[in-house]
Design an enzyme around this catalytic site. Structure first.
Site: not given
Ligand code: AMP
Length: 254
Positions: A27, A33, A181-182
């Site tokens: 998520g 993503h 990147s998250s």
């Protein structure tokens, strides 16, 4: 878009699909993503995205606690992208006996990120094995951003004769080169200004030692900076945020 929350909903949805691709994620979705999403959509009619922040791959509870989560924004992005279905399991579903069984590997998983994050890749391989067993996709998509993870999953799928093809997708970067990147969300403004220097240093000329001293003098704390395969791979800290990246080196240091 179908939001599948349990295994029986997943199974009945899956029964009606033919060839399909799975994209496992934790998520906090970003353009990295979504790069996997569009590559899968170009190749396969039906794409399933899973969202599960997998606790067994976090070796520090503070990292798990501070991991960004925004399910509503994730679902909106996936719906707008035309994704067929999203699987959002909870811990009890994926770990019916807790963390009693796991996938272990004795070579690559012990090096690089594995040497600095004990148990990390066992958690990753275990959850990916579970997702592949549940979904049985023809294809599964992973990013080259997590190069060591990609190599381990490819090897695991081959070693366990799993009928899924692993597809690698190139790293998506900001225009300044920072790998998306998250975890970038957790960087302060000053750290965010500095972070692109990791990629810049990896691609600039210079030997490993000069790259290390450059990063250190800029304020990065280095976990490792090493060549593996044809990749120069690095993990560094900026404050308490751990960043990883890798670039192809075409035999430069080998
Ligand atoms: P995560 O949600 O961090 O577990 O990532 C899910 C998948 O997206 C993994 O296969 C990652 O390698 C991939 N991914 C994450 N960031 C990027 C990026 N910047 N470029 C390409 N793939 C990415």
């Amino acid at each position: 878009m179908r939001v599948l929350k349990d295994i029986s909903a997943l199974n009945s949805w899956r029964r009606n699909q033919e060839e399909m691709a799975l994209i496992p994620t934790m998520g906090a979705l970003h353009a990295g993503h979504m790069g996997l999403v569009s590559k899968a959509q170009q190749a396969v009619d039906t794409v399933l995205v899973s969202i599960f922040v997998n606790p067994t791959q976090f070796n520090q509870s503070s990292d798990l606690d501070s991991y960004p989560q925004d399910l509503q924004s994730d679902l909106t992005q996936l719906d707008e992208a035309g994704i067929a279905a999203v699987y959002v399991p909870d811990y009890e579903q994926l770990y019916p006996h807790g963390y009693r069984f796991k996938i272990a590997e004795n070579e690559l998983s012990k090096r690089f990120c594995g040497a600095h994050r004990p148990g990390h890749f066992e958690g990753v391989m275990t959850v990916v094995m579970k997702l592949l067993q549940l979904v049985r996709p023809e294809y599964v998509y992973f990013g080259e951003k997590d190069y060591q993870q990609l190599q381990l999953i490819k090897a695991m799928v081959k070693d366990f004769f799993m009928p899924t093809q692993v597809i690698a997708c190139p790293t998506v970067r900001d225009k300044d080169g920072l790998a998306l990147s998250s975890r970038n969300q957790r960087l302060s403004d000053a750290e965010l200004n500095l972070a692109p220097m990791l990629y810049q240093t990896l691609i600039d000329d210079g030997d490993l030692e000069s790259k290390k001293s450059r990063l250190q003098s800029l304020g990065f704390q280095i976990d490792y900076l090493e060549v593996y395969d044809d990749r120069l791979m690095a993990a560094v800290y900026l404050g308490d945020v751990r960043l990883i990246d890798n670039v192809p080196v075409a035999g430069k240091f080998i």
